[in-house]
Design a protein around this motif. Sequence first.
Motif, PDB file in Angstrom:
ATOM      1  N   PHE A   3       0.833  -1.199   0.000  1.00  0.00           N
ATOM      2  CA  PHE A   3       0.000   0.000   0.000  1.00  0.00           C
ATOM      3  C   PHE A   3       0.871   1.252   0.000  1.00  0.00           C
ATOM      4  O   PHE A   3       0.613   2.205  -0.726  1.00  0.00           O
ATOM      5  N   TYR A   4       1.902   1.265   0.827  1.00  0.00           N
ATOM      6  CA  TYR A   4       2.764   2.443   0.923  1.00  0.00           C
ATOM      7  C   TYR A   4       3.788   2.532  -0.199  1.00  0.00           C
ATOM      8  O   TYR A   4       4.074   3.613  -0.686  1.00  0.00           O
ATOM      9  N   SER A   5       4.323   1.407  -0.637  1.00  0.00           N
ATOM     10  CA  SER A   5       5.393   1.475  -1.642  1.00  0.00           C
ATOM     11  C   SER A   5       4.865   1.695  -3.057  1.00  0.00           C
ATOM     12  O   SER A   5       5.528   2.324  -3.871  1.00  0.00           O
ATOM     13  N   ASP A   6       3.693   1.204  -3.360  1.00  0.00           N
ATOM     14  CA  ASP A   6       3.155   1.309  -4.723  1.00  0.00           C
ATOM     15  C   ASP A   6       2.057   2.358  -4.861  1.00  0.00           C
ATOM     16  O   ASP A   6       1.358   2.394  -5.865  1.00  0.00           O
ATOM     17  N   ASN A   7       1.903   3.210  -3.897  1.00  0.00           N
ATOM     18  CA  ASN A   7       0.790   4.147  -3.899  1.00  0.00           C
ATOM     19  C   ASN A   7       1.109   5.364  -4.767  1.00  0.00           C
ATOM     20  O   ASN A   7       2.118   6.037  -4.549  1.00  0.00           O
ATOM     21  N   PRO A   8       0.262   5.671  -5.740  1.00  0.00           N
ATOM     22  CA  PRO A   8       0.512   6.821  -6.616  1.00  0.00           C
ATOM     23  C   PRO A   8       0.473   8.162  -5.877  1.00  0.00           C
ATOM     24  O   PRO A   8       0.957   9.170  -6.386  1.00  0.00           O
ATOM     25  N   LEU A   9      -0.072   8.176  -4.674  1.00  0.00           N
ATOM     26  CA  LEU A   9      -0.126   9.406  -3.889  1.00  0.00           C
ATOM     27  C   LEU A   9       1.246   9.827  -3.369  1.00  0.00           C
ATOM     28  O   LEU A   9       1.455  11.000  -3.040  1.00  0.00           O
ATOM     29  N   ASN A  10       2.171   8.878  -3.308  1.00  0.00           N
ATOM     30  CA  ASN A  10       3.494   9.161  -2.746  1.00  0.00           C
ATOM     31  C   ASN A  10       4.195  10.327  -3.429  1.00  0.00           C
ATOM     32  O   ASN A  10       4.946  11.065  -2.794  1.00  0.00           O
ATOM     33  N   LYS A  11       3.953  10.494  -4.717  1.00  0.00           N
ATOM     34  CA  LYS A  11       4.648  11.541  -5.464  1.00  0.00           C
ATOM     35  C   LYS A  11       4.247  12.950  -5.009  1.00  0.00           C
ATOM     36  O   LYS A  11       4.933  13.922  -5.318  1.00  0.00           O
ATOM     37  N   LEU A  12       3.166  13.061  -4.250  1.00  0.00           N
ATOM     38  CA  LEU A  12       2.703  14.367  -3.785  1.00  0.00           C
ATOM     39  C   LEU A  12       3.263  14.760  -2.418  1.00  0.00           C
ATOM     40  O   LEU A  12       3.181  15.932  -2.030  1.00  0.00           O
ATOM     41  N   ASP A  13       3.837  13.806  -1.711  1.00  0.00           N
ATOM     42  CA  ASP A  13       4.276  14.058  -0.337  1.00  0.00           C
ATOM     43  C   ASP A  13       5.335  15.150  -0.238  1.00  0.00           C
ATOM     44  O   ASP A  13       5.192  16.087   0.556  1.00  0.00           O
ATOM     45  N   ASP A  14       6.394  15.044  -1.015  1.00  0.00           N
ATOM     46  CA  ASP A  14       7.463  16.048  -0.936  1.00  0.00           C
ATOM     47  C   ASP A  14       6.963  17.437  -1.305  1.00  0.00           C
ATOM     48  O   ASP A  14       7.415  18.431  -0.734  1.00  0.00           O
ATOM     49  N   ILE A  15       6.039  17.494  -2.237  1.00  0.00           N
ATOM     50  CA  ILE A  15       5.470  18.789  -2.622  1.00  0.00           C
ATOM     51  C   ILE A  15       4.712  19.386  -1.431  1.00  0.00           C
ATOM     52  O   ILE A  15       4.827  20.577  -1.137  1.00  0.00           O
ATOM     53  N   PHE A  16       3.964  18.552  -0.728  1.00  0.00           N
ATOM     54  CA  PHE A  16       3.221  19.004   0.449  1.00  0.00           C
ATOM     55  C   PHE A  16       4.174  19.578   1.490  1.00  0.00           C
ATOM     56  O   PHE A  16       3.947  20.661   2.022  1.00  0.00           O
ATOM     57  N   TYR A  17       5.265  18.853   1.773  1.00  0.00           N
ATOM     58  CA  TYR A  17       6.222  19.307   2.787  1.00  0.00           C
ATOM     59  C   TYR A  17       6.800  20.670   2.419  1.00  0.00           C
ATOM     60  O   TYR A  17       6.982  21.536   3.283  1.00  0.00           O
ATOM     61  N   LEU A  18       7.086  20.870   1.152  1.00  0.00           N
ATOM     62  CA  LEU A  18       7.618  22.159   0.698  1.00  0.00           C
ATOM     63  C   LEU A  18       6.566  23.265   0.792  1.00  0.00           C
ATOM     64  O   LEU A  18       6.867  24.382   1.216  1.00  0.00           O
ATOM     65  N   LEU A  19       5.349  22.942   0.417  1.00  0.00           N
ATOM     66  CA  LEU A  19       4.300  23.966   0.391  1.00  0.00           C
ATOM     67  C   LEU A  19       3.845  24.408   1.779  1.00  0.00           C
ATOM     68  O   LEU A  19       3.454  25.568   1.947  1.00  0.00           O
ATOM     69  N   ILE A  20       3.892  23.518   2.769  1.00  0.00           N
ATOM     70  CA  ILE A  20       3.488  23.971   4.114  1.00  0.00           C
ATOM     71  C   ILE A  20       4.461  25.029   4.626  1.00  0.00           C
ATOM     72  O   ILE A  20       4.063  25.929   5.365  1.00  0.00           O
ATOM     73  N   LYS A  21       5.713  24.931   4.180  1.00  0.00           N
ATOM     74  CA  LYS A  21       6.696  25.963   4.540  1.00  0.00           C
ATOM     75  C   LYS A  21       6.536  27.189   3.648  1.00  0.00           C
ATOM     76  O   LYS A  21       6.531  28.317   4.126  1.00  0.00           O
TER      77      LYS A  21
END
Length: 188
Positions: free
Chosen positions: A149-167
């Motif tokens: 679920f975690y390794s093949d999830n297409p949502l993973n590509k959005l995580d780093d963008i989220f971390y940058l945008l909250i800052k």
Amino acid sequence: MKKREKREWEYDMENLVHSFLNRTIYEKLTKHIIASIPDEALVQAIIDNIQTKISPDFSDEYDVVTKLSAGRQAVYAIFYLECEVCNGGFSQFFYNSISVFAEDALYGLERIGAVKLSALMKQAISLYKENKKEITEIEDETIEGYHKFYSDNPLNKLDDIFYLLIKEENLSDLIINYIRNNLNEFVD
């Protein structure tokens, strides 16, 4: 790490934990109380206040939260979106029951003026809906299913963008400013 540094770090951590565990939880919020809460404790105070209205087992969480003011709903949904995504990514957010607040988080981000984060959240919701069948098929509560679920999830590509945008958008300040400028939405 030197022994002295470690002791100072441990002391700081103990103080943080002690402060958190012994914080004041307001069952009722007034304008005066909100004005007296420092910015760094404001969002937690709002979350704590909302949680005093929810049963201890959270079985009525959705019903209670969706009956609150739009501002409280926004802060609650954004708070848990940030907690989940920063802990385990969008995969974790959509995996956990808190995902029932996905649309509320989107609306909340729009409401407080987090333009880029709301666009990203819209993309995350869309991506989840498009891939829900494949994503939920591997949610079988086994170690293998959890890993897949975690390794093949297409949502993973959005995580780093989220971390940058909250800052970049300074999410914390946006929430605090929204609360301070809309007190009526947060008083009991």
